[in-house]
Structure formats: C-alpha cells, structure tokens
Design a protein around this motif. Structure first.
Motif, PDB file in Angstrom:
ATOM      1  N   ASP A   1      55.380  22.921  52.073  1.00  0.00           N
ATOM      2  CA  ASP A   1      55.854  23.474  50.811  1.00  0.00           C
ATOM      3  C   ASP A   1      56.888  22.538  50.196  1.00  0.00           C
ATOM      4  O   ASP A   1      57.497  21.714  50.881  1.00  0.00           O
ATOM      5  CB  ASP A   1      56.478  24.855  51.017  1.00  0.00           C
ATOM      6  N   VAL A   2      57.114  22.696  48.897  1.00  0.00           N
ATOM      7  CA  VAL A   2      58.057  21.855  48.168  1.00  0.00           C
ATOM      8  C   VAL A   2      59.169  22.732  47.610  1.00  0.00           C
ATOM      9  O   VAL A   2      58.894  23.750  46.964  1.00  0.00           O
ATOM     10  CB  VAL A   2      57.356  21.110  47.016  1.00  0.00           C
ATOM     11  N   VAL A   3      60.418  22.352  47.858  1.00  0.00           N
ATOM     12  CA  VAL A   3      61.556  23.094  47.323  1.00  0.00           C
ATOM     13  C   VAL A   3      62.148  22.325  46.140  1.00  0.00           C
ATOM     14  O   VAL A   3      62.545  21.169  46.265  1.00  0.00           O
ATOM     15  CB  VAL A   3      62.632  23.324  48.401  1.00  0.00           C
ATOM     16  N   VAL A   4      62.170  22.995  45.009  1.00  0.00           N
ATOM     17  CA  VAL A   4      62.662  22.418  43.759  1.00  0.00           C
ATOM     18  C   VAL A   4      64.181  22.578  43.707  1.00  0.00           C
ATOM     19  O   VAL A   4      64.745  23.502  44.311  1.00  0.00           O
ATOM     20  CB  VAL A   4      62.002  23.156  42.571  1.00  0.00           C
ATOM     21  N   SER A   5      64.857  21.698  42.984  1.00  0.00           N
ATOM     22  CA  SER A   5      66.299  21.873  42.797  1.00  0.00           C
ATOM     23  C   SER A   5      66.565  23.152  42.003  1.00  0.00           C
ATOM     24  O   SER A   5      65.706  23.639  41.273  1.00  0.00           O
ATOM     25  CB  SER A   5      66.908  20.654  42.098  1.00  0.00           C
ATOM     26  N   ARG A   6      67.760  23.695  42.146  1.00  0.00           N
ATOM     27  CA  ARG A   6      68.053  25.036  41.635  1.00  0.00           C
ATOM     28  C   ARG A   6      68.262  25.057  40.121  1.00  0.00           C
ATOM     29  O   ARG A   6      68.958  24.206  39.569  1.00  0.00           O
ATOM     30  CB  ARG A   6      69.277  25.602  42.363  1.00  0.00           C
ATOM     31  N   HIS A   7      67.661  26.090  39.488  1.00  0.00           N
ATOM     32  CA  HIS A   7      67.862  26.300  38.054  1.00  0.00           C
ATOM     33  C   HIS A   7      69.015  27.264  37.834  1.00  0.00           C
ATOM     34  O   HIS A   7      69.333  28.083  38.692  1.00  0.00           O
ATOM     35  CB  HIS A   7      66.589  26.826  37.385  1.00  0.00           C
ATOM     36  N   ARG A   8      69.632  27.179  36.663  1.00  0.00           N
ATOM     37  CA  ARG A   8      70.810  28.012  36.396  1.00  0.00           C
ATOM     38  C   ARG A   8      70.521  29.173  35.452  1.00  0.00           C
ATOM     39  O   ARG A   8      71.281  30.140  35.426  1.00  0.00           O
ATOM     40  CB  ARG A   8      71.932  27.157  35.805  1.00  0.00           C
ATOM     41  N   MET A   9      69.448  29.058  34.646  1.00  0.00           N
ATOM     42  CA  MET A   9      69.097  30.143  33.737  1.00  0.00           C
ATOM     43  C   MET A   9      67.653  30.547  33.974  1.00  0.00           C
ATOM     44  O   MET A   9      67.221  30.626  35.109  1.00  0.00           O
ATOM     45  CB  MET A   9      69.405  29.745  32.291  1.00  0.00           C
ATOM     46  N   TYR A  10      66.885  30.810  32.913  1.00  0.00           N
ATOM     47  CA  TYR A  10      65.553  31.381  33.082  1.00  0.00           C
ATOM     48  C   TYR A  10      64.460  30.338  33.301  1.00  0.00           C
ATOM     49  O   TYR A  10      63.408  30.657  33.840  1.00  0.00           O
ATOM     50  CB  TYR A  10      65.176  32.215  31.856  1.00  0.00           C
TER      51      TYR A  10
ATOM     52  N   GLY B   1      66.753  21.011  33.725  1.00  0.00           N
ATOM     53  CA  GLY B   1      67.814  20.574  34.610  1.00  0.00           C
ATOM     54  C   GLY B   1      67.418  20.465  36.067  1.00  0.00           C
ATOM     55  O   GLY B   1      68.283  20.309  36.929  1.00  0.00           O
ATOM     56  N   THR B   2      66.116  20.550  36.353  1.00  0.00           N
ATOM     57  CA  THR B   2      65.636  20.464  37.735  1.00  0.00           C
ATOM     58  C   THR B   2      64.598  19.354  37.865  1.00  0.00           C
ATOM     59  O   THR B   2      64.216  18.721  36.882  1.00  0.00           O
ATOM     60  CB  THR B   2      65.004  21.788  38.198  1.00  0.00           C
ATOM     61  N   ASP B   3      64.101  19.191  39.080  1.00  0.00           N
ATOM     62  CA  ASP B   3      63.075  18.176  39.332  1.00  0.00           C
ATOM     63  C   ASP B   3      61.674  18.775  39.396  1.00  0.00           C
ATOM     64  O   ASP B   3      60.743  18.134  39.902  1.00  0.00           O
ATOM     65  CB  ASP B   3      63.381  17.411  40.617  1.00  0.00           C
ATOM     66  N   LEU B   4      61.492  19.985  38.871  1.00  0.00           N
ATOM     67  CA  LEU B   4      60.189  20.641  38.982  1.00  0.00           C
ATOM     68  C   LEU B   4      59.077  19.822  38.341  1.00  0.00           C
ATOM     69  O   LEU B   4      58.018  19.614  38.949  1.00  0.00           O
ATOM     70  CB  LEU B   4      60.247  22.037  38.352  1.00  0.00           C
ATOM     71  N   ASP B   5      59.270  19.358  37.124  1.00  0.00           N
ATOM     72  CA  ASP B   5      58.211  18.604  36.451  1.00  0.00           C
ATOM     73  C   ASP B   5      57.874  17.331  37.219  1.00  0.00           C
ATOM     74  O   ASP B   5      56.695  17.009  37.413  1.00  0.00           O
ATOM     75  CB  ASP B   5      58.629  18.269  35.018  1.00  0.00           C
ATOM     76  N   ASP B   6      58.888  16.621  37.673  1.00  0.00           N
ATOM     77  CA  ASP B   6      58.651  15.393  38.448  1.00  0.00           C
ATOM     78  C   ASP B   6      57.849  15.684  39.715  1.00  0.00           C
ATOM     79  O   ASP B   6      56.916  14.942  40.062  1.00  0.00           O
ATOM     80  CB  ASP B   6      59.974  14.739  38.827  1.00  0.00           C
ATOM     81  N   LEU B   7      58.205  16.761  40.407  1.00  0.00           N
ATOM     82  CA  LEU B   7      57.517  17.092  41.654  1.00  0.00           C
ATOM     83  C   LEU B   7      56.070  17.502  41.410  1.00  0.00           C
ATOM     84  O   LEU B   7      55.170  17.138  42.177  1.00  0.00           O
ATOM     85  CB  LEU B   7      58.271  18.206  42.381  1.00  0.00           C
ATOM     86  N   LEU B   8      55.837  18.250  40.348  1.00  0.00           N
ATOM     87  CA  LEU B   8      54.461  18.629  40.021  1.00  0.00           C
ATOM     88  C   LEU B   8      53.622  17.396  39.710  1.00  0.00           C
ATOM     89  O   LEU B   8      52.482  17.266  40.169  1.00  0.00           O
ATOM     90  CB  LEU B   8      54.449  19.596  38.837  1.00  0.00           C
ATOM     91  N   ARG B   9      54.174  16.507  38.926  1.00  0.00           N
ATOM     92  CA  ARG B   9      53.412  15.314  38.542  1.00  0.00           C
ATOM     93  C   ARG B   9      53.224  14.361  39.715  1.00  0.00           C
ATOM     94  O   ARG B   9      52.164  13.740  39.852  1.00  0.00           O
ATOM     95  CB  ARG B   9      54.086  14.634  37.345  1.00  0.00           C
ATOM     96  N   GLU B  10      54.222  14.262  40.577  1.00  0.00           N
ATOM     97  CA  GLU B  10      54.072  13.436  41.792  1.00  0.00           C
ATOM     98  C   GLU B  10      52.929  13.944  42.658  1.00  0.00           C
ATOM     99  O   GLU B  10      52.231  13.162  43.319  1.00  0.00           O
ATOM    100  CB  GLU B  10      55.371  13.455  42.603  1.00  0.00           C
TER     101      GLU B  10
END
Length: 210
Positions: free
Chosen positions: A110-119, A124-133
C-alpha cells in the motif's frame, strides 16, 4: 456513465481518513459520527473492500488528514470547521486520533500519502505524484466523509484528468442529509461512475484479460 471496468494495474483505490478519530470507538469524533458510521456498517464495508481490492491486485493509496499548530499559518481566513479542528486537536499529527484505525491500517504494497489539512487530499500533498508514478489512470474513492474529503478529493481528481469512481456503500457522513446529498447529487455530477463495492470488485480485470 461509463461501463465500470478497471484494469488492476492502472486503477488506484484511494482510502481517505480511515483514522481513529473517525473510526475508533474512543476516537474524538465517535460521538458525532458513530451512529451514521455504524448504521452504514462502514468499518466492515471498508474491510471487505480492502480485502477484495488487494486480492485483485489493485494498489491502495491511503490519504490521511493531519493537523498541527502551524497547519493554517499561511491562511488569513480559516474556516470555522478547521478552527474547531485546531481547538480540539482533531487528527493531530503524532497522536492516537491521527493514526490509522488498526483493522484498516496500511499493509505491504500500500502507499501512504502525505497528510492533507482540509478537504482536498491532493492540495499540498504528494498524492498526484504518487498516482502518476504508479501509472494510475482510474481512481476509486472510499472513506470519510462522504460530502467533505471524499467529495472534495474526487472533484480535484476529475479536473486533474483521472477517471473517477465513487463507492456509495464505502463512505459515511455525520448526518443522513449530508450523506444523501453527496451520493445522490454530487457523486453523479463529479464521478464518471457511481457504484457499490461489489460492482467495483466485479469490474476489476487483470492485464491481458477481457
């Protein structure tokens, strides 16, 4: 809506805020969300979803909330919801409440994304980078809450060019009204597919298979 078929290699399950403050009986928000969470049997549903997705080879991305005293230092206008989060130290980084709910915590692969602060779990996270990687093209959303972080992240995913699926029986909200507004009104507007756990799992295809 598109036909609901998912190549296991290019599909990502995004599991949002499966944290103790929401899901544990002693979490800080249990009194507020516990009734709806239990009515929808969310914990069991998410466990079933995870087992099925992992077994089918779909990669899971954990997108957790996380706050600290400096989370909104750059904002002049902090929404009352997040002012409350600061005041009550909800999803406080390093705390029990911000840790993953034990039965649903990440496993190997599994992949753990950096934490978001709002909705929005992208901002502000690495979610897009991780998905594309990981060459993910289709994203499937589950977790908490139906109308806030799940919907907010799904909206971003749509505008970022991903194929978006919302799972109606793998989300929960604080109120019935908010939950219904998300799954009946918002999800069909912002998702390519709105389906159930069983429909999603049945639609997963291994590479080279039809």
């Amino acid at each position: 809506m598109d036909s609901a078929q998912y190549d296991a290699v290019s599909t990502g399950l995004i599991l949002i805020d499966v944290l103790n403050d929401f899901l544990a009986d002693d979490g800080k928000l249990n009194a507020q969300i516990g009734e709806m969470r239990d009515k929808l049997d969310l914990r069991s549903q998410l466990a079933r979803l995870l087992e099925g997705a992992r077994g089918a080879g779909v990669k899971t991305f954990y997108a957790p909330h996380g706050l600290d005293e400096h989370s909104f230092d750059d904002l002049k206008y902090v929404h009352p919801t997040f002012q409350g989060g600061l005041a009550h130290q909800l999803f406080w980084k390093g705390s029990y409440g911000a840790d993953f709910y034990e039965p649903l915590r990440p496993a190997a692969g599994d992949v753990v994304v950096s934490r978001h602060r709002m909705y929005d779990s992208f901002r502000g996270t690495d979610l897009d980078d991780l998905l594309r990687e990981n060459r993910i093209e289709k994203v499937v959303f589950a977790g908490l809450t139906s109308q806030t972080c799940v919907e907010g992240t799904g909206r971003h995913a749509l505008e970022a060019g991903y194929h978006v699926t919302f799972l109606t029986d793998a989300v929960a909200e604080f109120t019935e009204e908010a939950h219904r507004a998300a799954i009946d009104i918002s999800y069909p507007r912002f998702g390519h597919v709105v389906s159930t756990i069983d429909e999603f799992l049945a639609g997963i295809r291994q590479p080279g298979l039809t």
